[in-house]
Design a protein around this motif. Structure first.
Motif, PDB file in Angstrom:
ATOM      1  N   ASN A 124      33.162 -17.088   0.978  1.00 21.24           N
ATOM      2  CA  ASN A 124      33.126 -15.724   0.432  1.00 21.24           C
ATOM      3  C   ASN A 124      33.091 -14.661   1.532  1.00 21.24           C
ATOM      4  OD1 ASN A 124      33.068 -17.198  -1.886  1.00 21.24           O
ATOM      5  ND2 ASN A 124      31.155 -16.369  -2.694  1.00 21.24           N
ATOM      6  N   LEU A 125      32.259 -14.878   2.567  1.00 15.75           N
ATOM      7  CA  LEU A 125      32.154 -13.842   3.604  1.00 15.75           C
ATOM      8  C   LEU A 125      33.339 -13.898   4.570  1.00 15.75           C
ATOM      9  CD1 LEU A 125      28.343 -13.726   4.467  1.00 15.75           C
ATOM     10  CD2 LEU A 125      29.612 -12.554   2.697  1.00 15.75           C
ATOM     11  N   LEU A 126      33.655 -15.103   5.043  1.00 12.58           N
ATOM     12  CA  LEU A 126      34.770 -15.215   5.989  1.00 12.58           C
ATOM     13  C   LEU A 126      36.095 -14.872   5.296  1.00 12.58           C
ATOM     14  CD1 LEU A 126      35.090 -15.808   8.917  1.00 12.58           C
ATOM     15  CD2 LEU A 126      35.442 -18.220   8.377  1.00 12.58           C
ATOM     16  N   GLY A 127      36.250 -15.294   4.049  1.00 11.26           N
ATOM     17  CA  GLY A 127      37.451 -14.960   3.278  1.00 11.26           C
ATOM     18  C   GLY A 127      37.632 -13.444   3.223  1.00 11.26           C
ATOM     19  N   MET A 128      36.546 -12.731   2.942  1.00  9.93           N
ATOM     20  CA  MET A 128      36.611 -11.258   2.867  1.00  9.93           C
ATOM     21  C   MET A 128      36.924 -10.656   4.224  1.00  9.93           C
ATOM     22  SD  MET A 128      35.853  -8.487   0.774  1.00  9.93           S
ATOM     23  CE  MET A 128      37.463  -7.989   1.288  1.00  9.93           C
TER      24      MET A 128
END
Ligand SMILES: NC(=O)c1ccc[n+]([C@@H]2O[C@H](COP(=O)([O-])OP(=O)(O)OC[C@H]3O[C@@H](n4cnc5c(N)ncnc54)[C@H](O)[C@@H]3O)[C@@H](O)[C@H]2O)c1
Length: 361
Positions: A109-113
């Motif tokens: 979720n964080l790295l994707g964003m």
């Protein structure tokens, strides 16, 4: 003709993404959708949900099987298409799994964003609509909850990923004035497209109330497990703000309209109906509308579950010109139509690809 022509929809094969794609196509946008099928049916040959979105609208979708963690894959898509705005649905969302595998959730979720924001910036695309959640509020201090309610006091990893991303977006929009971002805090999406052609069909284990209830109604599961009947609510079960997925979809089109005409920096809106409904009430409506019987089994409360949560959606009404249209009865009957027309969900094999895959027909 909408000012934003081409919209990149991440997580487009998923539940909310596929319904939103229908509304985007109907509003005249071109859609480029991506998904890695972490929680959706499909493969290199395509997505049955998106194929049916094409069937509903009579319009074409460009689809890529791609992972937001693979920067070069995403970069290539931005090189190939002039993306005017991104709607970012792609995330992992199972609360229980997030507690067991926090690194998986932070990474995805964080790295994707982060990857997405960097690639958007390098392609001069600064328009974003982000899927946030009412979980960012934690246990409400007052109800109905407005956007000014404090955030961050969250009891699960999934919710924290949404909170951290909102904080990241705050810092980014403060530092770089070109960004034009809307974060939509969804309440509890349920229901399905009224055609019964698309609906919710997660590939991961799920405990979501409505899909579970429908499985019980179909006789595929013996009872509906209700977590807690000793809450301080009129019937003892938890209260939530259920919103029809097509109302949620129209909220995204309204958000796009706002940022296509105005520079907002970063804005946050609740998307809910403003009405709280208890688990027991929802079950009663579902039984009445579908003519089925749902045996219940009450078990202990789940750690981290809150008593009651419903939205004050006044801001979205005033600034996005958006309100909900669907009733609780329609949420139940539309979901039931999807479930009875597709008792096993989407076809898992021999998906006939009518969508444009990886830019080729
Ligand atoms: N459904 C809800 O109750 C709810 C409530 C609040 C917020 N949200 C948020 O809304 C968004 C959409 O939710 P949904 O219910 O449609 O979930 P979903 O799981 O059906 O859809 C998310 C899609 O993203 C894809 N995906 C995940 N990680 C990816 C990655 N790294 N690269 C590419 N694709 C990836 C999945 O395969 C899936 O198809 C999510 O961000 C979710 O957190 C959902």
């Amino acid at each position: 003709m909408p000012r934003f022509k081409t919209i990149l929809v991440t997580g487009g094969a998923g539940y909310i993404g596929s319904h939103c794609v229908v509304d985007l196509l109907e509003a005249g946008h071109d859609v480029v959708a991506i998904d890695n099928f972490a929680n959706a049916v499909g493969d290199e040959e395509g997505s049955p949900a998106l194929q049916r979105a094409e069937q509903i609208t009579g319009k074409k979708i460009t689809f890529y099987k791609a992972d937001l963690l693979n920067k070069s894959e995403i970069n290539d898509i931005f090189d190939k298409h002039q993306i005017d705005c991104v709607i970012h649905f792609a995330a992992l969302k199972a609360v229980g799994e997030s507690m067991q595998q926090p690194l998986l959730y932070y990474q995805n979720n964080l790295l994707g964003m982060l990857n997405l924001l960097e690639i958007m910036r390098s392609h001069n695309c600064y328009q974003l609509v982000f899927s946030s959640s009412c979980t960012v509020y934690g246990e409400p201090e007052s109800l109905p909850i407005t956007e000014t309610h404090p955030t961050g006091n969250i009891t699960n990893v999934y919710g924290r990923t949404k909170y951290f991303i909102e904080e990241m977006l705050k810092d980014l929009s403060a530092a770089e004035k070109k960004w034009n971002i809307i974060s939509l805090r969804y309440f509890n999406p349920v229901g399905a497209h009224p055609s019964g052609l698309i609906g919710e069909d997660p590939t991961k284990e799920f405990t979501n109330l409505m899909p579970f209830m429908a499985q019980v109604a179909l006789g595929k599961k013996p009872v509906l497990t209700v977590f807690g009947n000793d809450y301080n609510t009129p019937d003892g079960t938890g209260i939530r703000d259920y919103i029809h997925v097509m109302d949620l979809a129209s909220g995204h089109v309204a958000a796009l309209n706002l940022i296509s005409e105005n520079h907002v920096g970063l804005k946050v809106y609740n998307l809910g109906t403003g009405k709280g409904v208890s688990v027991k009430e929802l079950v009663n409506v579902f039984e009445r509308v579908t003519g089925t019987n749902i045996p219940l089994k009450y078990v202990e409360r789940r750690l981290g579950d809150i008593t009651a949560m419903w939205a004050d959606a006044t801001l979205a009404k005033e600034q996005l010109g958006w309100t909900t249209k669907y009733t609780i009865e329609e949420m139940c009957s539309d979901f039931w139509r999807w479930q009875t027309m597709n008792p096993d969900g989407y076809p898992k094999k021999n998906i006939k690809a009518s969508v444009i895959i990886n830019g080729k027909s």
